[in-house]
Design a protein around this motif. Structure first.
Motif, PDB file in Angstrom:
ATOM      1  N   ALA A 159       7.256  13.422  -0.386  1.00 22.41           N
ATOM      2  CA  ALA A 159       5.986  13.387  -1.127  1.00 22.41           C
ATOM      3  C   ALA A 159       6.247  13.045  -2.590  1.00 22.41           C
ATOM      4  CB  ALA A 159       5.274  14.731  -1.013  1.00 22.41           C
ATOM      5  N   LEU A 160       7.333  13.594  -3.135  1.00 24.56           N
ATOM      6  CA  LEU A 160       7.691  13.321  -4.529  1.00 24.56           C
ATOM      7  C   LEU A 160       8.050  11.844  -4.718  1.00 24.56           C
ATOM      8  CD1 LEU A 160       8.325  14.289  -7.420  1.00 24.56           C
ATOM      9  CD2 LEU A 160      10.591  14.988  -6.623  1.00 24.56           C
ATOM     10  N   ARG A 161       8.879  11.333  -3.778  1.00 21.45           N
ATOM     11  CA  ARG A 161       9.285   9.921  -3.852  1.00 21.45           C
ATOM     12  C   ARG A 161       8.066   9.008  -3.819  1.00 21.45           C
ATOM     13  NH1 ARG A 161      14.152  10.875  -1.295  1.00 21.45           N
ATOM     14  NH2 ARG A 161      13.102  11.158   0.707  1.00 21.45           N
ATOM     15  N   ARG A 162       7.122   9.363  -2.962  1.00 24.07           N
ATOM     16  CA  ARG A 162       5.939   8.514  -2.791  1.00 24.07           C
ATOM     17  C   ARG A 162       5.076   8.508  -4.073  1.00 24.07           C
ATOM     18  NH1 ARG A 162       1.924   9.884   2.100  1.00 24.07           N
ATOM     19  NH2 ARG A 162       0.472   8.102   1.930  1.00 24.07           N
ATOM     20  N   VAL A 217       0.841  -1.195   0.000  1.00 20.40           N
ATOM     21  CA  VAL A 217       0.000   0.000   0.000  1.00 20.40           C
ATOM     22  C   VAL A 217       0.879   1.249   0.000  1.00 20.40           C
ATOM     23  CG1 VAL A 217      -1.633   1.331   1.374  1.00 20.40           C
ATOM     24  CG2 VAL A 217      -1.917  -1.155   1.151  1.00 20.40           C
ATOM     25  N   ILE A 218       0.644   2.147  -0.945  1.00 23.79           N
ATOM     26  CA  ILE A 218       1.422   3.390  -1.006  1.00 23.79           C
ATOM     27  C   ILE A 218       0.605   4.556  -0.453  1.00 23.79           C
ATOM     28  CG2 ILE A 218       2.625   4.985  -2.564  1.00 23.79           C
ATOM     29  CD1 ILE A 218       3.230   2.529  -4.349  1.00 23.79           C
ATOM     30  N   TYR A 219      -0.703   4.544  -0.717  1.00 23.44           N
ATOM     31  CA  TYR A 219      -1.594   5.571  -0.160  1.00 23.44           C
ATOM     32  C   TYR A 219      -2.776   4.887   0.542  1.00 23.44           C
ATOM     33  CZ  TYR A 219       0.965   9.036  -2.914  1.00 23.44           C
ATOM     34  OH  TYR A 219       1.940   9.854  -3.423  1.00 23.44           O
ATOM     35  N   GLU A 220      -3.216   5.519   1.597  1.00 30.37           N
ATOM     36  CA  GLU A 220      -4.347   4.965   2.352  1.00 30.37           C
ATOM     37  C   GLU A 220      -5.662   5.166   1.605  1.00 30.37           C
ATOM     38  OE1 GLU A 220      -4.181   3.416   5.497  1.00 30.37           O
ATOM     39  OE2 GLU A 220      -2.027   3.425   5.035  1.00 30.37           O
ATOM     40  N   ARG A 221      -5.872   6.417   1.172  1.00 31.29           N
ATOM     41  CA  ARG A 221      -7.112   6.714   0.458  1.00 31.29           C
ATOM     42  C   ARG A 221      -6.809   7.614  -0.735  1.00 31.29           C
ATOM     43  NH1 ARG A 221     -12.177   9.088   3.632  1.00 31.29           N
ATOM     44  NH2 ARG A 221     -12.191   6.944   4.413  1.00 31.29           N
ATOM     45  N   VAL A 222      -7.122   7.127  -1.917  1.00 30.29           N
ATOM     46  CA  VAL A 222      -6.898   7.904  -3.141  1.00 30.29           C
ATOM     47  C   VAL A 222      -8.238   8.420  -3.640  1.00 30.29           C
ATOM     48  CG1 VAL A 222      -6.088   7.840  -5.535  1.00 30.29           C
ATOM     49  CG2 VAL A 222      -4.864   6.542  -3.766  1.00 30.29           C
ATOM     50  N   ALA A 223      -8.308   9.724  -3.891  1.00 32.33           N
ATOM     51  CA  ALA A 223      -9.520  10.315  -4.460  1.00 32.33           C
ATOM     52  C   ALA A 223      -9.280  10.626  -5.930  1.00 32.33           C
ATOM     53  CB  ALA A 223      -9.878  11.592  -3.706  1.00 32.33           C
ATOM     54  N   LEU A 224     -10.111  10.060  -6.793  1.00 34.34           N
ATOM     55  CA  LEU A 224     -10.017  10.327  -8.227  1.00 34.34           C
ATOM     56  C   LEU A 224     -11.120  11.301  -8.608  1.00 34.34           C
ATOM     57  CD1 LEU A 224      -9.550   6.625  -9.447  1.00 34.34           C
ATOM     58  CD2 LEU A 224      -7.751   8.367  -9.149  1.00 34.34           C
ATOM     59  N   ILE A 225     -10.720  12.491  -9.047  1.00 35.03           N
ATOM     60  CA  ILE A 225     -11.711  13.494  -9.475  1.00 35.03           C
ATOM     61  C   ILE A 225     -11.773  13.440 -10.993  1.00 35.03           C
ATOM     62  CG2 ILE A 225     -12.465  15.878  -9.233  1.00 35.03           C
ATOM     63  CD1 ILE A 225     -11.824  14.464  -6.552  1.00 35.03           C
ATOM     64  N   VAL A 228      -0.507  21.359   2.228  1.00 31.04           N
ATOM     65  CA  VAL A 228      -0.784  20.283   1.258  1.00 31.04           C
ATOM     66  C   VAL A 228       0.280  20.319   0.158  1.00 31.04           C
ATOM     67  CG1 VAL A 228      -2.416  19.520  -0.521  1.00 31.04           C
ATOM     68  CG2 VAL A 228      -3.270  20.235   1.722  1.00 31.04           C
ATOM     69  N   HIS A 229       0.771  19.137  -0.282  1.00 29.32           N
ATOM     70  CA  HIS A 229       1.748  19.060  -1.369  1.00 29.32           C
ATOM     71  C   HIS A 229       1.039  19.076  -2.721  1.00 29.32           C
ATOM     72  CE1 HIS A 229       4.468  17.948   1.805  1.00 29.32           C
ATOM     73  NE2 HIS A 229       3.747  16.881   2.095  1.00 29.32           N
ATOM     74  N   PHE A 230       1.534  19.901  -3.614  1.00 28.09           N
ATOM     75  CA  PHE A 230       0.981  19.905  -4.981  1.00 28.09           C
ATOM     76  C   PHE A 230       2.091  19.533  -5.950  1.00 28.09           C
ATOM     77  CE2 PHE A 230      -0.201  22.665  -8.813  1.00 28.09           C
ATOM     78  CZ  PHE A 230      -0.991  21.669  -9.376  1.00 28.09           C
ATOM     79  N   ILE A 231       1.971  18.379  -6.591  1.00 29.08           N
ATOM     80  CA  ILE A 231       2.985  17.895  -7.540  1.00 29.08           C
ATOM     81  C   ILE A 231       2.295  17.548  -8.854  1.00 29.08           C
ATOM     82  CG2 ILE A 231       4.870  16.258  -7.930  1.00 29.08           C
ATOM     83  CD1 ILE A 231       4.813  15.661  -4.910  1.00 29.08           C
ATOM     84  N   PRO A 232       2.336  18.464  -9.829  1.00 26.92           N
ATOM     85  CA  PRO A 232       1.662  18.195 -11.109  1.00 26.92           C
ATOM     86  C   PRO A 232       2.293  16.999 -11.816  1.00 26.92           C
ATOM     87  CG  PRO A 232       2.281  20.520 -10.883  1.00 26.92           C
ATOM     88  CD  PRO A 232       2.971  19.780  -9.790  1.00 26.92           C
ATOM     89  N   GLY A 233       1.499  16.303 -12.609  1.00 31.96           N
ATOM     90  CA  GLY A 233       1.991  15.130 -13.338  1.00 31.96           C
ATOM     91  C   GLY A 233       1.322  14.991 -14.688  1.00 31.96           C
TER      92      GLY A 233
END
Lengths: 305, 305
Positions: free
Chosen positions: A158-161, A3-11, A117-122
């Motif tokens: 946060a970036l590594r994750r 598990v990398i994230y506990e809860r992922v929200a897809l908008i 909050v971290h904001f990392i565009p992708g």
């Protein structure tokens, strides 16, 4: 399988989000996947398919207690979503997006992201001409590139994750500066799409050639353009408006070059045409060697016969 | 499985001739297949592969006692070949060609065809980006269209026989007038090829984007252009020079249309872009319904993952 994230929200629940959900579930990468879409019909379809653990009605609700929020809406809708979810974002959450344009998205989204909050565009460079919640599949990102756009303030952990999530979904990850990303994509994707749309439109317009003729006799060249030109109109409208500068620059170079080749045709300068055509073969070879396409002739359509 | 021609002479041993030889042999459509190429290396390769019954050194020799002669050389070389074989053509033989341009080929070839020989130009709309004697395969023409270009003087029996050969190789056959053929192909093939060549050339030239970036990040749109732009440079040089008028006309319409869309991007006219992009989807649907492409997303590359 960790598990990398506990809860992922897809908008947004289109091709990219739907593929992410399937890939995360396959890899056990998120404990819970919450999805939402502006369209009630899309939400209903997503519930039927069941690729999210929960489908909720609003983006505001979807992001509650999510440690990763993925903005997967058309580029022009990113700012509006950010405004609405901003107040509900969890401390230390990461917000990312999957938009095809980066400078514009950063300008629209960043103002609404709280300090904590971290904001990392992708931008995952993957897709097909299909769209909608039914079009996704778990292997979409395998051996495709995902570009992340950190800046000097980006938290390394946060970036590594986020990087490890994309890698676990099968992608190769690279980092790039926002403006350079927009220029590279103008060349490799945005200008080619506008050109394909234009050529298909011209064929449709030319009254002396019937639509049946265009359809039946499209064996070479044009057929590939029609695939590109079948992509989602809303997404592409937004891309061109949001990456205006780089797209117009590349199109300017393109028309300049096209005029030179038209002139070579008109004056019968065969040597110039031959040299030009010969040069472009090397690029094709590079793409095949880099594993970004198949060596099979005609995209492997041949084997399907 | 019935013999349609006693002896077929293939002049040129590239993708099309190599595929015809394999398809004719598979179907038992010719008693003997004689092939030749200008290049000694190509002749040697063809002898090694053995897709012809005999490979001879000259076109003059290849056509002796052939009841079907197929000109499968680049469009610019057709006239020279016709001049050399003319005196050796058998009475009542049929000469056809597979060139992508028809008016120019007719003008170049017809003067050298004796009165007692049938000349029926043709164009199979099939191919891949591969070329050379190793690139052919028997199923290339299956469910593809082959256009034949008869005129008022064409012998009905000779036409029927040539048509039955193409049908036996799996093609759908249609008849078309030469100038109309050249316009249709300018739209569905020639202009798209020049556009793809141009875009790939621009990407190669843009110094601020490295070749590695172009190669790695070509996932969408551009990758398809590079396939088109990997086609045989000699063949395409000849096509553009030979179909100058129609190609320049279509390219003129294309740039006019492209300028209008560029202007819509510059002025931020999203509605205009959206409407344009929406319209082009219908053409794609038509091509898939006509069986001229696959419905699989991304040309079925997806299934290959």
């Amino acid at each position: 399988m960790s598990v990398i994230y506990e809860r992922v929200a897809l908008i947004g629940l289109g091709l990219i989000a739907g593929s992410m959900a399937r890939a995360m579930r396959r890899g056990g990468l998120a404990k819970e996947i919450v999805g939402t879409s502006r369209s009630a019909e899309t939400r209903e379809t997503a519930r039927d398919i069941g690729f999210c653990d929960r489908v909720v009605d609003t983006a505001e609700d979807a992001v509650i207690e999510a440690d990763l929020v993925v903005l997967a809406v058309p580029v022009g809708a990113m700012g509006g979503v950010a405004r609405r979810i901003g107040p509900n974002l969890m401390r230390s959450a990461t917000v990312t997006d999957v938009g095809s344009v980066k400078r514009h998205v950063i300008e629209q989204v960043r103002p609404f992201i709280p300090q904590h909050v971290h904001f990392i565009p992708g931008h995952p460079l993957a897709g097909t001409e299909q769209s909608g919640p039914r079009s996704g599949f778990a292997s979409l990102f395998e051996n495709r590139w995902c570009l992340l756009i950190p800046d000097e303030g980006t938290d390394p952990d946060a970036l590594r994750r986020l990087r490890s999530l994309w890698e676990a979904m099968g992608a190769n990850v690279d980092e790039m500066e926002a403006d350079h990303h927009d220029l590279v994509l103008a060349v490799t994707s945005h200008a080619p799409h506008l050109i394909a749309y234009t050529m298909v439109g011209v064929a449709d317009d030319l009254k002396r050639v019937t639509d049946t003729e265009v359809v039946n006799y499209s064996a070479a060249g044009f057929r590939d353009f029609t695939r590109i030109a079948a992509s989602d109109p809303t997404m592409w409208r937004d891309v061109f408006l949001a990456n205006r500068g780089a797209t117009l620059e590349v199109l300017g170079r393109f028309t300049e070059e096209l005029f030179a080749l038209q002139r070579a045709i008109r004056t019968g300068d065969g040597d110039r045409l031959f040299d030009y055509f010969k040069r472009t073969r090397a690029i094709r070879r590079g793409i095949i060697e880099a594993g970004q396409d198949t060596k099979a002739p005609d995209f492997g359509r041949v084997d399907a016969v």
